[in-house]
Design a protein around this motif. Structure first.
Motif, PDB file in Angstrom:
ATOM      1  N   UNK A 185      44.095  81.234  -7.381  1.00  0.00           N
ATOM      2  CA  UNK A 185      44.040  79.941  -7.852  1.00  0.00           C
ATOM      3  C   UNK A 185      44.445  79.010  -6.842  1.00  0.00           C
ATOM      4  N   UNK A 186      43.575  77.842  -6.478  1.00  0.00           N
ATOM      5  CA  UNK A 186      43.516  76.749  -5.497  1.00  0.00           C
ATOM      6  C   UNK A 186      43.194  75.464  -6.205  1.00  0.00           C
ATOM      7  N   UNK A 187      43.687  74.742  -6.103  1.00  0.00           N
ATOM      8  CA  UNK A 187      42.824  73.489  -5.705  1.00  0.00           C
ATOM      9  C   UNK A 187      43.165  73.534  -4.065  1.00  0.00           C
ATOM     10  N   UNK A 188      42.375  72.799  -2.892  1.00  0.00           N
ATOM     11  CA  UNK A 188      42.258  72.590  -1.579  1.00  0.00           C
ATOM     12  C   UNK A 188      41.535  71.400  -1.130  1.00  0.00           C
ATOM     13  N   UNK A 189      42.223  70.673   0.516  1.00  0.00           N
ATOM     14  CA  UNK A 189      41.114  70.150   0.138  1.00  0.00           C
ATOM     15  C   UNK A 189      41.238  69.885   2.392  1.00  0.00           C
ATOM     16  N   UNK A 190      40.075  69.734   2.620  1.00  0.00           N
ATOM     17  CA  UNK A 190      40.078  70.215   4.393  1.00  0.00           C
ATOM     18  C   UNK A 190      39.551  68.682   4.698  1.00  0.00           C
ATOM     19  N   UNK A 191      39.367  68.087   5.404  1.00  0.00           N
ATOM     20  CA  UNK A 191      39.005  67.266   6.241  1.00  0.00           C
ATOM     21  C   UNK A 191      39.089  66.800   7.975  1.00  0.00           C
ATOM     22  N   UNK A 192      37.940  66.456   8.768  1.00  0.00           N
ATOM     23  CA  UNK A 192      37.880  66.470   9.707  1.00  0.00           C
ATOM     24  C   UNK A 192      37.452  64.933  10.228  1.00  0.00           C
ATOM     25  N   UNK A 193      38.021  64.530   9.061  1.00  0.00           N
ATOM     26  CA  UNK A 193      38.631  63.235   9.833  1.00  0.00           C
ATOM     27  C   UNK A 193      37.188  62.127   9.380  1.00  0.00           C
ATOM     28  N   UNK A 194      36.002  62.719   9.215  1.00  0.00           N
ATOM     29  CA  UNK A 194      34.739  61.500   9.185  1.00  0.00           C
ATOM     30  C   UNK A 194      34.452  62.030   7.506  1.00  0.00           C
ATOM     31  N   UNK A 195      34.983  63.461   6.964  1.00  0.00           N
ATOM     32  CA  UNK A 195      34.749  63.704   5.799  1.00  0.00           C
ATOM     33  C   UNK A 195      35.514  64.321   4.848  1.00  0.00           C
ATOM     34  N   UNK A 196      35.934  64.077   3.414  1.00  0.00           N
ATOM     35  CA  UNK A 196      36.565  64.819   2.692  1.00  0.00           C
ATOM     36  C   UNK A 196      36.275  65.664   2.017  1.00  0.00           C
ATOM     37  N   UNK A 197      36.526  67.101   1.843  1.00  0.00           N
ATOM     38  CA  UNK A 197      36.388  67.708   0.944  1.00  0.00           C
ATOM     39  C   UNK A 197      37.618  68.860  -0.334  1.00  0.00           C
ATOM     40  N   UNK A 198      37.124  68.423  -1.354  1.00  0.00           N
ATOM     41  CA  UNK A 198      38.113  69.078  -2.171  1.00  0.00           C
ATOM     42  C   UNK A 198      38.052  70.024  -3.005  1.00  0.00           C
ATOM     43  N   UNK A 199      38.327  70.205  -3.313  1.00  0.00           N
ATOM     44  CA  UNK A 199      37.464  71.675  -4.236  1.00  0.00           C
ATOM     45  C   UNK A 199      38.511  72.219  -5.173  1.00  0.00           C
ATOM     46  N   UNK A 200      38.549  72.270  -6.833  1.00  0.00           N
ATOM     47  CA  UNK A 200      39.542  73.013  -7.806  1.00  0.00           C
ATOM     48  C   UNK A 200      38.813  73.853  -8.907  1.00  0.00           C
ATOM     49  N   UNK A 201      39.289  75.206  -8.016  1.00  0.00           N
ATOM     50  CA  UNK A 201      38.923  76.826  -8.820  1.00  0.00           C
ATOM     51  C   UNK A 201      40.090  77.927  -8.439  1.00  0.00           C
ATOM     52  N   UNK A 202      40.280  78.439  -9.756  1.00  0.00           N
ATOM     53  CA  UNK A 202      40.799  80.142  -9.918  1.00  0.00           C
ATOM     54  C   UNK A 202      39.776  80.972 -10.712  1.00  0.00           C
ATOM     55  N   UNK A 203      40.180  81.970 -10.061  1.00  0.00           N
ATOM     56  CA  UNK A 203      39.944  83.652 -10.908  1.00  0.00           C
ATOM     57  C   UNK A 203      39.804  83.292 -12.214  1.00  0.00           C
ATOM     58  N   UNK A 204      41.600  83.132 -12.847  1.00  0.00           N
ATOM     59  CA  UNK A 204      41.240  83.394 -13.932  1.00  0.00           C
ATOM     60  C   UNK A 204      40.124  81.273 -14.688  1.00  0.00           C
ATOM     61  N   UNK A 256      37.171  71.714 -13.694  1.00  0.00           N
ATOM     62  CA  UNK A 256      37.100  72.836 -13.116  1.00  0.00           C
ATOM     63  C   UNK A 256      36.189  73.087 -12.490  1.00  0.00           C
ATOM     64  N   UNK A 257      35.936  74.890 -11.516  1.00  0.00           N
ATOM     65  CA  UNK A 257      34.883  74.949  -9.906  1.00  0.00           C
ATOM     66  C   UNK A 257      34.516  73.959  -9.633  1.00  0.00           C
ATOM     67  N   UNK A 258      35.166  72.919  -9.342  1.00  0.00           N
ATOM     68  CA  UNK A 258      34.420  71.832  -9.093  1.00  0.00           C
ATOM     69  C   UNK A 258      34.478  71.366  -7.412  1.00  0.00           C
ATOM     70  N   UNK A 259      34.092  71.668  -6.193  1.00  0.00           N
ATOM     71  CA  UNK A 259      33.355  70.803  -5.258  1.00  0.00           C
ATOM     72  C   UNK A 259      33.383  68.915  -5.473  1.00  0.00           C
ATOM     73  N   UNK A 260      34.237  68.517  -4.836  1.00  0.00           N
ATOM     74  CA  UNK A 260      34.069  66.837  -3.823  1.00  0.00           C
ATOM     75  C   UNK A 260      33.702  67.124  -2.858  1.00  0.00           C
ATOM     76  N   UNK A 261      32.542  66.218  -2.239  1.00  0.00           N
ATOM     77  CA  UNK A 261      33.035  65.774  -0.418  1.00  0.00           C
ATOM     78  C   UNK A 261      32.555  63.880  -0.528  1.00  0.00           C
ATOM     79  N   UNK A 262      33.519  63.201   0.249  1.00  0.00           N
ATOM     80  CA  UNK A 262      33.450  61.855   0.205  1.00  0.00           C
ATOM     81  C   UNK A 262      33.497  61.785   1.709  1.00  0.00           C
ATOM     82  N   UNK A 263      32.043  61.216   2.030  1.00  0.00           N
ATOM     83  CA  UNK A 263      31.763  60.560   3.293  1.00  0.00           C
ATOM     84  C   UNK A 263      31.783  58.681   3.052  1.00  0.00           C
TER      85      UNK A 263
END
Length: 275
Positions: A185-204, A256-263
């Motif tokens: 079960x996760x919402x996560x965010x990863x960034x390298x300073x140029x872009x933001x990647x966020x995800x909402x996802x869970x097995x259930x 649900x089950x979506x990724x967002x990419x912000x640049x």
């Protein structure tokens, strides 16, 4: 579980979203409305970027965010165009600084809300999937950090969303093989300073809450005299676990089950499908 937010736009004082808003991240550490736990007091962290090309800075502490006086001073002093912040509610691992988010490797920062279920029983198998050259960089004992290094192993720096999909699929496969019905079960965010990647996802398919701001150009039209909106500019963007203020038209829930990419000013969504 936890609460987090990520911001990109005009340089902004960290204090603005950490302390000033009605339902700021510090308020959420005590009075979360949508989290699995009301109180998130097992540590906190902020990560931010300075000049273009700089490695990210971090400030992390295992104490509750609401009681750290240094955080308030730091939040007033730091202005940055891109940052992430996280407040932690621990699950299977202890409250210690190395378990506080954001986790960092090179230019990348990573935060997570949620859990790998039955983590103590699948931890060894997951950790052995991390590349040997990355393994020594793991400092703590939390499932979130292992998720980050699995994503790095699977190509986060080259193709972020597919790497996160591969990471999620690997965790689910190991979990299912060990009898865990809903491993992730996760919402996560990863960034390298140029872009933001966020995800909402869970097995259930019942993931933790996640929202994003609507167009700030539109918000300027709706609230022309709101100084907070003026300060961030027209191309600003926020992704966060809970809305900071109750203004109609300001927030949209991430599906649900979506990724967002912000640049920069460009934002797009895509389905998130582990494979």
């Amino acid at each position: 579980m936890c609460r987090w937010l990520a911001y990109t736009g005009n340089p902004l004082q960290l204090e603005t979203v950490l302390f000033r808003e009605k339902h700021s991240l510090i308020d959420q550490s005590l009075h979360s409305r949508m989290g699995a736990t009301t109180t998130n007091g097992d540590g906190f962290g902020v990560g931010w970027y300075g000049h273009l090309g700089d490695l990210p800075f971090r400030y992390r502490c295992a104490h509750p965010a609401w009681s750290d006086r240094n955080l308030r001073d730091a939040a007033r002093a730091i202005r940055t165009p891109l940052f992430v912040a996280h407040i932690r509610a621990a699950t299977d691992t202890p409250s210690q600084e190395t378990n506080c988010h954001p986790f960092r490797h090179g230019r990348w920062l990573f935060v997570h809300n949620g859990l790998i279920r039955d983590y103590p029983n699948v931890r060894r198998e997951l950790m052995l999937m991390v590349k040997p050259e990355l393994f020594a960089s793991i400092e703590g004992s939390t499932d979130s950090e292992v998720m980050f290094f699995l994503a790095l192993t699977m190509g986060l720096e080259q193709e972020p969303v597919p790497a996160l999909e591969r990471m999620a699929a690997a965790i689910e496969e190991v979990g299912w093989r060990n009898g865990v019905r809903f491993p992730l079960n996760m919402t996560v965010c990863a960034t390298d300073g140029d872009q933001i990647i966020a995800v909402r996802y869970s097995s259930e398919r019942e993931s933790r809450s996640l929202f994003h701001s609507t167009s700030f150009r539109h918000l300027h039209e709706l609230y022309p005299n709101d100084e907070r909106i003026k300060a961030v500019g027209e191309d600003a963007y926020l992704v966060l676990s809970e809305p900071l203020v109750d203004l109609p038209g300001w927030w949209e829930e991430v599906p649900e089950s979506t990724a967002i990419v912000v640049r920069g000013a460009a934002v797009y969504q895509r389905p998130f499908a582990p494979h």
